[in-house]
Motif scaffolding. Structure first.
Motif, PDB file in Angstrom:
ATOM      1  N   LYS A   1       0.807  -1.227   0.000  1.00 24.81           N
ATOM      2  CA  LYS A   1       0.000   0.000   0.000  1.00 24.81           C
ATOM      3  C   LYS A   1       0.844   1.283   0.000  1.00 24.81           C
ATOM      4  CE  LYS A   1      -4.316   1.692   1.657  1.00 24.81           C
ATOM      5  NZ  LYS A   1      -5.550   1.305   2.276  1.00 24.81           N
ATOM      6  N   PRO A   2       1.937   1.365   0.783  1.00 23.10           N
ATOM      7  CA  PRO A   2       2.737   2.602   0.755  1.00 23.10           C
ATOM      8  C   PRO A   2       3.317   2.938  -0.620  1.00 23.10           C
ATOM      9  CG  PRO A   2       3.333   1.260   2.664  1.00 23.10           C
ATOM     10  CD  PRO A   2       2.422   0.432   1.807  1.00 23.10           C
ATOM     11  N   THR A   3       3.414   1.943  -1.504  1.00 24.74           N
ATOM     12  CA  THR A   3       3.964   2.199  -2.838  1.00 24.74           C
ATOM     13  C   THR A   3       2.891   2.695  -3.804  1.00 24.74           C
ATOM     14  OG1 THR A   3       3.546  -0.019  -3.758  1.00 24.74           O
ATOM     15  CG2 THR A   3       5.597   0.289  -2.508  1.00 24.74           C
ATOM     16  N   GLY A   4       1.617   2.544  -3.408  1.00 23.30           N
ATOM     17  CA  GLY A   4       0.524   2.932  -4.290  1.00 23.30           C
ATOM     18  C   GLY A   4       0.184   1.867  -5.322  1.00 23.30           C
ATOM     19  N   LEU A   5       0.785   0.692  -5.190  1.00 24.89           N
ATOM     20  CA  LEU A   5       0.535  -0.396  -6.133  1.00 24.89           C
ATOM     21  C   LEU A   5      -0.179  -1.547  -5.442  1.00 24.89           C
ATOM     22  CD1 LEU A   5       4.000  -0.701  -7.934  1.00 24.89           C
ATOM     23  CD2 LEU A   5       1.906   0.312  -8.869  1.00 24.89           C
ATOM     24  N   ARG A   6      -0.979  -2.259  -6.217  1.00 32.15           N
ATOM     25  CA  ARG A   6      -1.540  -3.529  -5.771  1.00 32.15           C
ATOM     26  C   ARG A   6      -0.622  -4.620  -6.313  1.00 32.15           C
ATOM     27  NH1 ARG A   6      -6.782  -2.942  -3.918  1.00 32.15           N
ATOM     28  NH2 ARG A   6      -7.224  -5.126  -4.352  1.00 32.15           N
ATOM     29  N   ILE A   7      -0.722  -5.816  -5.766  1.00 33.74           N
ATOM     30  CA  ILE A   7       0.183  -6.886  -6.199  1.00 33.74           C
ATOM     31  C   ILE A   7       0.033  -7.195  -7.685  1.00 33.74           C
ATOM     32  CG2 ILE A   7      -1.338  -8.774  -5.477  1.00 33.74           C
ATOM     33  CD1 ILE A   7       2.548  -8.727  -5.447  1.00 33.74           C
ATOM     34  N   THR A   8      -1.176  -7.109  -8.225  1.00 37.62           N
ATOM     35  CA  THR A   8      -1.349  -7.368  -9.660  1.00 37.62           C
ATOM     36  C   THR A   8      -0.627  -6.312 -10.489  1.00 37.62           C
ATOM     37  OG1 THR A   8      -3.484  -6.250  -9.518  1.00 37.62           O
ATOM     38  CG2 THR A   8      -3.528  -8.652  -9.527  1.00 37.62           C
ATOM     39  N   GLN A   9      -0.699  -5.054 -10.068  1.00 34.97           N
ATOM     40  CA  GLN A   9      -0.004  -3.982 -10.791  1.00 34.97           C
ATOM     41  C   GLN A   9       1.511  -4.167 -10.677  1.00 34.97           C
ATOM     42  OE1 GLN A   9      -1.858  -0.875  -8.553  1.00 34.97           O
ATOM     43  NE2 GLN A   9      -3.232  -0.332 -10.239  1.00 34.97           N
ATOM     44  N   PHE A  10       1.973  -4.542  -9.488  1.00 32.37           N
ATOM     45  CA  PHE A  10       3.395  -4.816  -9.280  1.00 32.37           C
ATOM     46  C   PHE A  10       3.869  -5.917 -10.224  1.00 32.37           C
ATOM     47  CE2 PHE A  10       6.534  -7.598  -7.279  1.00 32.37           C
ATOM     48  CZ  PHE A  10       7.592  -6.721  -7.106  1.00 32.37           C
ATOM     49  N   THR A  11       3.082  -6.991 -10.301  1.00 28.82           N
ATOM     50  CA  THR A  11       3.429  -8.116 -11.163  1.00 28.82           C
ATOM     51  C   THR A  11       3.506  -7.693 -12.627  1.00 28.82           C
ATOM     52  OG1 THR A  11       2.359  -9.640  -9.624  1.00 28.82           O
ATOM     53  CG2 THR A  11       2.718 -10.448 -11.850  1.00 28.82           C
ATOM     54  N   VAL A  12       2.567  -6.877 -13.056  1.00 25.59           N
ATOM     55  CA  VAL A  12       2.565  -6.403 -14.441  1.00 25.59           C
ATOM     56  C   VAL A  12       3.798  -5.528 -14.704  1.00 25.59           C
ATOM     57  CG1 VAL A  12       1.353  -4.949 -16.125  1.00 25.59           C
ATOM     58  CG2 VAL A  12       0.072  -6.615 -14.760  1.00 25.59           C
ATOM     59  N   LEU A  13       4.098  -4.601 -13.795  1.00 26.47           N
ATOM     60  CA  LEU A  13       5.278  -3.750 -13.966  1.00 26.47           C
ATOM     61  C   LEU A  13       6.561  -4.583 -14.009  1.00 26.47           C
ATOM     62  CD1 LEU A  13       4.586  -0.666 -11.635  1.00 26.47           C
ATOM     63  CD2 LEU A  13       4.461  -0.764 -14.140  1.00 26.47           C
ATOM     64  N   ALA A  14       6.687  -5.544 -13.093  1.00 30.36           N
ATOM     65  CA  ALA A  14       7.878  -6.392 -13.058  1.00 30.36           C
ATOM     66  C   ALA A  14       7.996  -7.208 -14.345  1.00 30.36           C
ATOM     67  CB  ALA A  14       7.834  -7.304 -11.838  1.00 30.36           C
ATOM     68  N   SER A  15       6.878  -7.676 -14.863  1.00 32.47           N
ATOM     69  CA  SER A  15       6.885  -8.469 -16.096  1.00 32.47           C
ATOM     70  C   SER A  15       7.273  -7.621 -17.299  1.00 32.47           C
ATOM     71  CB  SER A  15       5.513  -9.113 -16.319  1.00 32.47           C
ATOM     72  OG  SER A  15       5.226 -10.000 -15.260  1.00 32.47           O
ATOM     73  N   ILE A  16       6.798  -6.381 -17.330  1.00 39.60           N
ATOM     74  CA  ILE A  16       7.173  -5.465 -18.417  1.00 39.60           C
ATOM     75  C   ILE A  16       8.675  -5.217 -18.381  1.00 39.60           C
ATOM     76  CG2 ILE A  16       6.965  -3.095 -19.292  1.00 39.60           C
ATOM     77  CD1 ILE A  16       3.999  -3.209 -18.257  1.00 39.60           C
TER      78      ILE A  16
END
Length: 155
Positions: A36-51
Motif C-alpha cells: 500500500k505505501p507504494t501505491g501499487l496492488r500486487i497485480t499492478q506490481f506483477t505487471v510492472l515487473a513483467s514489463i
C-alpha cells in the motif's frame, strides 16, 4: 436430495480449488496491504515487473507471461498508463502494441521491489524456508499437470 451433509463437509475440507482460492485471496490481501505505501496492488506490481523483465512486450506476450486474461490485463494497463508508469506504443508490424516502463514506472517498481522482498522474507520466515520452497515447487507442478493444461484449452 442425493448428497449428504458428510459429502458437503468433505468438499469444504478437501477441495483443492476451494483451498487454493481461499489461500490466494488471503495472500493477495496481505501483499496488497504491505504494498500500500507504494501505491501499487500486487497485480499492478506483477505487471510492472513483467514489463521490465520482458523488455517492450506486446499485450499478448504480457498476458501469456503473467497468466492474466487480456480483459483484466487491459484494465490494469490503462490504470498504469493513466498514472504515467508505462507507455503503450504502436509497433511497426501489424496491430501490435509495445509496452514499456516510463522513468516514473521504473522508480515506482524499484521502490515496490524493496517492499516485495520484505513481504517474501516475512512469509518465508513464518512458513519456514524449506516449506516455502516446497510450496512453490508443488504449485509449479500443479500448473504443469497435463490434466489442467487440457482444461485450459477448453476455456
Amino acid at each position: 436430495m442425493n448428497f449428504t451433509h458428510e459429502d458437503l463437509k468433505q468438499i469444504g475440507l478437501s477441495c483443492l480449488n476451494l483451498s487454493l482460492r481461499r489461500t490466494s485471496r488471503l495472500i493477495t490481501s496481505y501483499y496488497d496491504l504491505q504494498l500500500k505505501p507504494t501505491g501499487l496492488r500486487i497485480t499492478q506490481f506483477t505487471v510492472l515487473a513483467s514489463i521490465a523483465y520482458e523488455n517492450d512486450p506486446s499485450i499478448s506476450d504480457l498476458a501469456r507471461l503473467t497468466d492474466i486474461d487480456r480483459t483484466t490485463l487491459q484494465r490494469s494497463l490503462e490504470i498504469l498508463s493513466r498514472d504515467g508508469l508505462i507507455a503503450i506504443t504502436k509497433k511497426e508490424i501489424g496491430n501490435v502494441k509495445g509496452i514499456s516502463l516510463t522513468k516514473k514506472g521504473e522508480q515506482k517498481l524499484t521502490k515496490a521491489i524493496e517492499f516485495w522482498k520484505e513481504i517474501q522474507k516475512t512469509i518465508m520466515e513464518d512458513l519456514g524456508k524449506s516449506e516455502f520452497k516446497q510450496t512453490l515447487k508443488i504449485l509449479s507442478e500443479l500448473r504443469d499437470l497435463p490434466t489442467l493444461q487440457i482444461g485450459l484449452e477448453n476455456v
